[in-house]
Design an enzyme around this catalytic site. Structure first.
Site, PDB file in Angstrom:
ATOM      1  N   ILE A   1       0.837  -1.203   0.000  1.00  0.00           N
ATOM      2  CA  ILE A   1       0.000   0.000   0.000  1.00  0.00           C
ATOM      3  C   ILE A   1       0.870   1.251   0.000  1.00  0.00           C
ATOM      4  CG2 ILE A   1      -1.615   1.344   1.407  1.00  0.00           C
ATOM      5  CD1 ILE A   1      -2.981  -1.288   2.140  1.00  0.00           C
TER       6      ILE A   1
ATOM      7  N   ARG B   1      15.945  -1.315   3.265  1.00  0.00           N
ATOM      8  CA  ARG B   1      16.158  -1.952   1.971  1.00  0.00           C
ATOM      9  C   ARG B   1      16.240  -0.867   0.896  1.00  0.00           C
ATOM     10  NH1 ARG B   1      10.647  -2.748   3.043  1.00  0.00           N
ATOM     11  NH2 ARG B   1       9.212  -2.193   1.335  1.00  0.00           N
TER      12      ARG B   1
ATOM     13  N   HIS C   1     -13.292   4.842   7.799  1.00  0.00           N
ATOM     14  CA  HIS C   1     -12.582   3.601   7.448  1.00  0.00           C
ATOM     15  C   HIS C   1     -13.097   3.043   6.114  1.00  0.00           C
ATOM     16  CE1 HIS C   1     -10.273  -0.058   9.275  1.00  0.00           C
ATOM     17  NE2 HIS C   1     -10.020   0.097   7.985  1.00  0.00           N
TER      18      HIS C   1
END
Length: 313
Positions: A148, A172, A275
């Protein structure tokens, strides 16, 4: 070997499901569709309270895979202790990235450009012109750089932001640049005009956005939460909102649903959506594709996708 598969959709509504198993429809009803002990693959009902999702797990003595239809798995974690070792828990990576990233950009743009104020002005027939902040040239910090978080950055690119910094559990390198570890978060916060939370809810992220975190955000910064409500300390956020130092756009809250009378509803500088990052028209086709792929893998004894953990490991 048991062959029951519990789905929150009727099997006849999904093209491409494998044969050789017994599909049971269960979307959280009080009555179970069959004996939970015979369930081999459990697709968790979507947008149901945690208690509903967890209710059959203690009786699923033969289950081999638990598939959520949400990106987060925190709503089922407490009941995994009842399962035997070797059960794979899989999330819905690939289902919610597009819609959640869309909402994230909508919340950012609405907050910066004053859209809530325009709507209130329209209700009162007031022409509220003036200069408003733009997303262009802003520095954005994404906390939680998984699928996401990456999708959010994809949608930020055309808006000519000055910089995107990325933070995840471990360091990373990506094609777009470095991903910083959580240990560097404190030093990155003062540089960000917009802080986007897209991290899963874990022991390490619960209460991550506390008074210290918020104090390190620059004056006038925008906090956007599309992760989980408990990632943010609501009391600490209210203190910063009420003194007007920062603003916030929240798709998730703690508590949730936000009850009537809660001070967060009317705190200055906050935009709240209920939400709705995942439940859009994009959900159903992607959820069905995921289930078809996972169940074909399951029946053919091929490795499942999106394995978050294996019990007993």
């Amino acid at each position: 070997m048991t062959s029951d598969v519990w789905l929150p959709f009727h099997a006849e509504e999904i093209d491409g499901l494998p044969e050789g198993v017994d599909y049971r429809f269960w979307d959280g009803d009080q009555e179970f569709p069959a004996d939970p002990a015979d369930c081999a693959f459990y697709a968790v009902p979507y947008m149901k309270p945690p208690g509903v999702a967890q209710r059959p797990l203690a009786e699923m003595t033969s289950v081999q895979a638990v598939q959520t239809l949400s990106a987060g798995v925190d709503h089922v974690l407490p009941s995994l202790k009842f399962l035997h070792p070797g059960v794979q828990l899989c999330n819905a990576q690939g289902v919610h990235e597009a819609s959640t990233a869309e909402l994230t950009l909508a919340l950012i743009l609405a907050s910066l450009r004053g859209i809530p104020g325009f709507v209130r002005g329209q209700d009162k027939e007031e022409w509220r012109s003036g200069f408003y902040p733009a997303l262009a040239d802003k520095s954005v910090l994404i906390v939680g750089y998984g699928a996401i978080g990456s999708a959010i950055e994809d949608r930020l690119v055309p808006f000519e932001v000055a910089r995107v910094a990325r933070v995840a559990r471990s360091e990373r390198t990506t094609a777009r640049g470095p991903v910083h570890p959580l240990t560097q978060l404190r030093s990155l916060l003062p540089e960000a005009d917009i802080v986007v939370l897209s991290t899963p809810l874990t022991d390490s992220t619960r209460g991550l956005v506390n008074a210290d975190f918020l104090s390190r955000m620059k004056d006038g910064a925008l906090l956007v939460n599309v992760a989980r409500g408990p990632v943010v300390d609501t009391k600490a956020l209210l203190a910063e909102l009420e003194n007007g130092r920062i603003t916030a756009a929240l798709d998730v809250t703690d508590p949730e649903p936000l009850p009537q009378g809660h001070p967060l509803w009317h705190a200055p500088g906050v935009l709240i959506s209920p939400h709705v990052g995942g439940p859009t028209s994009a959900f159903l086709p992607r959820a069905k594709r995921l289930l078809v792929d996972q169940l074909n893998r399951f029946v053919n004894q091929e490795p499942l996708r999106n394995v978050v953990l294996t019990t007993g490991a």
